[in-house]
Design an enzyme around this catalytic site. Structure first.
Site, PDB file in Angstrom:
ATOM      1  N   ASP A 155       0.827  -1.206   0.000  1.00 41.49           N
ATOM      2  CA  ASP A 155       0.000   0.000   0.000  1.00 41.49           C
ATOM      3  C   ASP A 155       0.866   1.264   0.000  1.00 41.49           C
ATOM      4  O   ASP A 155       2.092   1.212   0.070  1.00 41.49           O
ATOM      5  CB  ASP A 155      -0.946  -0.024   1.198  1.00 41.49           C
ATOM      6  N   GLY A 159      14.796  -4.770   5.759  1.00 34.35           N
ATOM      7  CA  GLY A 159      15.713  -5.648   5.051  1.00 34.35           C
ATOM      8  C   GLY A 159      16.877  -6.038   5.942  1.00 34.35           C
ATOM      9  O   GLY A 159      17.271  -5.287   6.832  1.00 34.35           O
ATOM     10  N   GLU A 215       6.232  -1.402  11.737  1.00 37.18           N
ATOM     11  CA  GLU A 215       7.593  -1.751  11.325  1.00 37.18           C
ATOM     12  C   GLU A 215       7.917  -3.144  11.863  1.00 37.18           C
ATOM     13  O   GLU A 215       7.805  -3.388  13.069  1.00 37.18           O
ATOM     14  CB  GLU A 215       8.614  -0.760  11.877  1.00 37.18           C
TER      15      GLU A 215
END
Length: 276
Positions: free
Chosen positions: A143, A168, A191
Protein backbone atom coordinates in the site's frame (compact mmCIF):
# COMPACT_ATOMS: atom_id res chain seq x y z
CA UNK A 1 23.83 -22.46 -9.53
CA UNK A 2 26.08 -24.84 -7.55
CA UNK A 3 29.03 -23.57 -9.58
CA UNK A 4 27.96 -19.98 -8.91
CA UNK A 5 27.77 -20.73 -5.19
CA UNK A 6 31.40 -21.87 -5.12
CA UNK A 7 32.55 -18.88 -7.17
CA UNK A 8 30.75 -16.43 -4.89
CA UNK A 9 31.93 -18.07 -1.67
CA UNK A 10 35.52 -18.11 -2.91
CA UNK A 11 35.29 -14.45 -3.98
CA UNK A 12 33.85 -13.53 -0.60
CA UNK A 13 37.08 -14.59 1.09
CA UNK A 14 38.74 -11.64 -0.68
CA UNK A 15 35.70 -9.37 -0.88
CA UNK A 16 37.67 -6.18 -0.23
CA UNK A 17 39.66 -6.78 -3.40
CA UNK A 18 36.66 -7.44 -5.68
CA UNK A 19 35.97 -4.74 -8.28
CA UNK A 20 34.80 -4.30 -11.87
CA UNK A 21 38.15 -5.63 -13.12
CA UNK A 22 37.92 -8.88 -11.18
CA UNK A 23 37.95 -12.26 -12.91
CA UNK A 24 35.15 -12.54 -15.46
CA UNK A 25 33.78 -15.67 -13.77
CA UNK A 26 33.11 -13.65 -10.59
CA UNK A 27 31.50 -10.75 -12.44
CA UNK A 28 29.34 -13.12 -14.51
CA UNK A 29 28.26 -15.11 -11.45
CA UNK A 30 27.24 -11.98 -9.55
CA UNK A 31 25.33 -10.54 -12.51
CA UNK A 32 23.61 -13.86 -13.23
CA UNK A 33 22.41 -14.20 -9.64
CA UNK A 34 20.97 -10.66 -9.75
CA UNK A 35 19.13 -11.66 -12.94
CA UNK A 36 17.84 -14.88 -11.36
CA UNK A 37 16.60 -12.94 -8.33
CA UNK A 38 14.87 -10.47 -10.63
CA UNK A 39 13.02 -13.30 -12.38
CA UNK A 40 12.14 -15.14 -9.16
CA UNK A 41 14.17 -18.20 -10.13
CA UNK A 42 16.16 -17.98 -6.90
CA UNK A 43 15.36 -16.42 -3.52
CA UNK A 44 17.51 -15.13 -0.70
CA UNK A 45 15.52 -17.27 1.74
CA UNK A 46 12.92 -20.00 1.40
CA UNK A 47 11.06 -22.45 3.56
CA UNK A 48 12.58 -25.92 3.43
CA UNK A 49 11.03 -28.76 5.46
CA UNK A 50 9.07 -26.24 7.50
CA UNK A 51 12.04 -24.01 8.38
CA UNK A 52 13.23 -20.79 6.80
CA UNK A 53 16.74 -21.08 5.36
CA UNK A 54 19.02 -18.27 4.17
CA UNK A 55 21.02 -18.87 0.99
CA UNK A 56 24.12 -17.02 2.08
CA UNK A 57 25.84 -17.00 -1.30
CA UNK A 58 22.92 -15.07 -2.80
CA UNK A 59 23.18 -12.35 -0.17
CA UNK A 60 26.93 -12.30 -0.74
CA UNK A 61 26.35 -11.87 -4.48
CA UNK A 62 24.12 -8.86 -3.86
CA UNK A 63 26.76 -7.28 -1.65
CA UNK A 64 29.54 -8.06 -4.13
CA UNK A 65 27.49 -6.43 -6.89
CA UNK A 66 28.12 -3.11 -5.15
CA UNK A 67 31.84 -3.74 -5.60
CA UNK A 68 31.84 -4.72 -9.26
CA UNK A 69 29.54 -1.94 -10.48
CA UNK A 70 30.46 1.72 -10.46
CA UNK A 71 28.32 4.77 -9.86
CA UNK A 72 26.18 6.35 -12.58
CA UNK A 73 23.88 9.33 -12.97
CA UNK A 74 20.29 9.31 -14.14
CA UNK A 75 18.47 12.48 -15.12
CA UNK A 76 14.68 12.68 -14.95
CA UNK A 77 12.11 15.39 -15.69
CA UNK A 78 12.27 16.91 -12.22
CA UNK A 79 15.41 15.54 -10.57
CA UNK A 80 18.65 13.62 -11.01
CA UNK A 81 19.94 10.55 -9.19
CA UNK A 82 23.36 9.02 -8.51
CA UNK A 83 23.52 5.31 -7.68
CA UNK A 84 25.15 2.01 -8.60
CA UNK A 85 24.90 1.51 -12.35
CA UNK A 86 23.17 -1.89 -12.18
CA UNK A 87 20.39 -0.60 -9.91
CA UNK A 88 19.82 3.01 -10.87
CA UNK A 89 17.37 2.43 -13.72
CA UNK A 90 15.12 0.11 -11.74
CA UNK A 91 13.46 -3.20 -12.48
CA UNK A 92 10.86 -1.93 -14.96
CA UNK A 93 12.85 0.78 -16.78
CA UNK A 94 11.90 0.74 -20.45
CA UNK A 95 9.10 -1.77 -20.01
CA UNK A 96 6.26 -1.72 -22.53
CA UNK A 97 2.62 -2.61 -21.98
CA UNK A 98 3.40 -6.16 -23.16
CA UNK A 99 6.19 -6.48 -20.58
CA UNK A 100 3.79 -5.53 -17.79
CA UNK A 101 1.10 -7.86 -19.09
CA UNK A 102 3.59 -10.71 -19.08
CA UNK A 103 4.77 -9.91 -15.55
CA UNK A 104 1.15 -9.68 -14.42
CA UNK A 105 1.41 -7.10 -11.62
CA UNK A 106 -0.03 -3.59 -11.30
CA UNK A 107 2.35 -0.75 -10.59
CA UNK A 108 1.11 2.74 -9.71
CA UNK A 109 3.33 5.71 -10.73
CA UNK A 110 6.12 6.71 -8.35
CA UNK A 111 6.80 3.17 -7.12
CA UNK A 112 10.58 2.64 -7.18
CA UNK A 113 11.30 -1.06 -7.65
CA UNK A 114 14.99 -1.92 -7.80
CA UNK A 115 16.60 -4.47 -10.09
CA UNK A 116 17.04 -7.86 -8.43
CA UNK A 117 13.68 -7.83 -6.67
CA UNK A 118 10.88 -10.18 -7.68
CA UNK A 119 7.23 -9.17 -8.00
CA UNK A 120 4.77 -12.04 -8.58
CA UNK A 121 1.56 -11.95 -10.56
CA UNK A 122 -1.49 -10.07 -9.24
CA UNK A 123 0.62 -7.95 -6.90
CA UNK A 124 -0.49 -4.34 -6.51
CA UNK A 125 2.23 -1.76 -5.97
CA UNK A 126 0.85 1.53 -4.77
CA UNK A 127 3.49 4.29 -4.47
CA UNK A 128 5.93 2.18 -2.47
CA UNK A 129 9.59 1.18 -2.40
CA UNK A 130 10.94 -2.31 -3.15
CA UNK A 131 14.64 -2.88 -2.57
CA UNK A 132 16.93 -5.32 -4.36
CA UNK A 133 16.69 -8.94 -3.22
CA UNK A 134 13.13 -8.56 -1.95
CA UNK A 135 10.48 -11.12 -2.89
CA UNK A 136 6.78 -10.16 -3.09
CA UNK A 137 4.34 -13.09 -3.41
CA UNK A 138 1.29 -13.24 -5.66
CA UNK A 139 -1.83 -11.30 -4.71
CA UNK A 140 -0.05 -9.09 -2.18
CA UNK A 141 -0.69 -5.35 -1.96
CA UNK A 142 2.09 -2.98 -1.04
CA UNK A 143 0.00 0.00 0.00
CA UNK A 144 0.87 3.69 -0.21
CA UNK A 145 4.35 4.57 1.11
CA UNK A 146 5.02 1.03 2.33
CA UNK A 147 8.56 -0.34 2.08
CA UNK A 148 10.09 -3.74 1.39
CA UNK A 149 13.71 -3.77 2.51
CA UNK A 150 16.55 -5.56 0.76
CA UNK A 151 16.17 -9.37 0.87
CA UNK A 152 12.89 -9.38 2.84
CA UNK A 153 10.43 -12.12 1.91
CA UNK A 154 6.71 -11.27 1.72
CA UNK A 155 4.28 -14.09 1.00
CA UNK A 156 1.09 -14.49 -0.99
CA UNK A 157 -2.11 -12.50 -0.46
CA UNK A 158 -0.67 -10.15 2.15
CA UNK A 159 -1.67 -6.55 2.76
CA UNK A 160 1.22 -4.33 3.78
CA UNK A 161 -0.71 -1.25 4.82
CA UNK A 162 0.08 2.40 4.21
CA UNK A 163 3.30 3.68 5.72
CA UNK A 164 4.45 0.27 6.93
CA UNK A 165 7.96 -1.08 6.59
CA UNK A 166 9.30 -4.61 6.32
CA UNK A 167 12.96 -4.27 7.19
CA UNK A 168 15.71 -5.65 5.05
CA UNK A 169 18.59 -7.67 6.44
CA UNK A 170 21.37 -7.69 3.86
CA UNK A 171 24.22 -8.13 6.31
CA UNK A 172 25.55 -10.20 7.93
CA UNK A 173 25.28 -12.79 5.18
CA UNK A 174 24.18 -15.61 7.51
CA UNK A 175 21.32 -13.60 9.06
CA UNK A 176 17.76 -14.54 8.18
CA UNK A 177 15.94 -11.65 6.45
CA UNK A 178 12.65 -10.30 7.73
CA UNK A 179 9.86 -12.64 6.66
CA UNK A 180 6.13 -12.06 6.26
CA UNK A 181 4.42 -15.37 5.52
CA UNK A 182 1.26 -15.87 3.43
CA UNK A 183 -2.06 -14.14 4.16
CA UNK A 184 -0.68 -11.64 6.68
CA UNK A 185 -2.26 -8.24 7.34
CA UNK A 186 0.27 -5.67 8.53
CA UNK A 187 -1.44 -2.60 9.93
CA UNK A 188 -0.70 0.97 8.91
CA UNK A 189 2.48 2.68 10.13
CA UNK A 190 3.97 -0.59 11.44
CA UNK A 191 7.59 -1.75 11.33
CA UNK A 192 8.78 -5.36 11.34
CA UNK A 193 12.57 -5.58 11.26
CA UNK A 194 15.72 -7.52 12.22
CA UNK A 195 14.76 -10.87 10.71
CA UNK A 196 11.50 -11.28 12.62
CA UNK A 197 9.16 -13.92 11.16
CA UNK A 198 5.44 -13.13 11.06
CA UNK A 199 3.58 -16.42 10.85
CA UNK A 200 0.99 -17.26 8.22
CA UNK A 201 -2.43 -15.65 8.52
CA UNK A 202 -1.50 -13.26 11.32
CA UNK A 203 -3.08 -9.83 11.73
CA UNK A 204 -0.99 -7.02 13.21
CA UNK A 205 -2.66 -3.88 14.46
CA UNK A 206 -1.59 -0.47 13.21
CA UNK A 207 1.48 1.02 14.83
CA UNK A 208 3.26 -2.25 15.64
CA UNK A 209 7.04 -2.09 16.10
CA UNK A 210 8.66 -5.51 16.29
CA UNK A 211 12.35 -6.39 16.30
CA UNK A 212 14.37 -9.27 17.72
CA UNK A 213 14.38 -7.72 21.21
CA UNK A 214 10.63 -7.06 21.30
CA UNK A 215 8.82 -9.26 23.80
CA UNK A 216 5.91 -11.15 22.26
CA UNK A 217 3.42 -11.81 25.06
CA UNK A 218 0.55 -14.27 24.90
CA UNK A 219 -2.14 -12.56 26.97
CA UNK A 220 -3.86 -15.83 27.87
CA UNK A 221 -0.83 -17.76 29.06
CA UNK A 222 1.65 -15.03 29.91
CA UNK A 223 4.32 -16.80 27.85
CA UNK A 224 6.98 -14.51 26.38
CA UNK A 225 8.84 -15.25 23.16
CA UNK A 226 11.04 -13.35 20.73
CA UNK A 227 11.58 -13.11 17.00
CA UNK A 228 8.57 -15.00 15.67
CA UNK A 229 4.82 -14.31 15.61
CA UNK A 230 2.91 -17.63 15.75
CA UNK A 231 0.62 -18.33 12.77
CA UNK A 232 -2.90 -16.85 12.84
CA UNK A 233 -2.17 -14.51 15.76
CA UNK A 234 -3.92 -11.20 16.32
CA UNK A 235 -1.30 -8.77 17.61
CA UNK A 236 -1.74 -5.36 19.25
CA UNK A 237 0.79 -2.96 20.82
CA UNK A 238 1.32 -3.21 24.56
CA UNK A 239 3.82 -2.40 27.28
CA UNK A 240 5.44 -4.28 30.13
CA UNK A 241 6.65 -2.75 33.39
CA UNK A 242 10.02 -3.58 34.93
CA UNK A 243 9.18 -6.03 37.73
CA UNK A 244 12.42 -5.18 39.54
CA UNK A 245 11.82 -1.45 39.27
CA UNK A 246 8.10 -0.61 38.98
CA UNK A 247 8.82 3.11 38.80
CA UNK A 248 10.94 2.69 35.65
CA UNK A 249 9.38 3.40 32.24
CA UNK A 250 7.50 0.47 30.72
CA UNK A 251 8.89 -1.14 27.57
CA UNK A 252 7.12 -1.75 24.28
CA UNK A 253 5.86 -5.27 23.61
CA UNK A 254 3.62 -7.11 21.16
CA UNK A 255 0.55 -8.75 22.67
CA UNK A 256 -1.19 -11.81 21.20
CA UNK A 257 -4.81 -11.19 22.14
CA UNK A 258 -6.43 -14.07 20.25
CA UNK A 259 -6.33 -16.29 17.19
CA UNK A 260 -7.69 -14.98 13.90
CA UNK A 261 -11.42 -15.67 13.61
CA UNK A 262 -14.12 -14.89 11.06
CA UNK A 263 -14.77 -11.46 12.59
CA UNK A 264 -11.11 -10.52 12.26
CA UNK A 265 -10.80 -11.92 8.76
CA UNK A 266 -13.92 -10.06 7.59
CA UNK A 267 -12.23 -6.79 8.51
CA UNK A 268 -8.84 -7.56 6.98
CA UNK A 269 -9.47 -9.87 4.00
CA UNK A 270 -8.13 -8.76 0.64
CA UNK A 271 -10.37 -7.63 -2.19
CA UNK A 272 -9.92 -9.60 -5.40
CA UNK A 273 -11.45 -6.75 -7.39
CA UNK A 274 -8.25 -4.76 -6.85
CA UNK A 275 -6.07 -7.55 -8.23
CA UNK A 276 -7.72 -8.34 -11.57
Amino acid sequence: MNNFEKIINDAWLNKDQINQNSDKSIVDAVNQIIEELDKGKVRVAEKINGEWVTHQHIKKAIMLSFRIHGMDALTGPYSSWFDKSHLIKGKTAGWTKKDFEKAGFRMVPNSPVRKGSFIAKNVVLMPCFINTGAYIGSGTMMDTFSRAGSCCQIGKNCHISAGSGVGGVLEPAQALPTIIEDNVFLGAMSEVVEGVIVGEGSVLSMGMYIGQSTKIVDRKTGNITYGKIPPFSVIVPGSLPDKKNPSAPSLNCAVIIKQVDEKTRSKTSINDLLRD
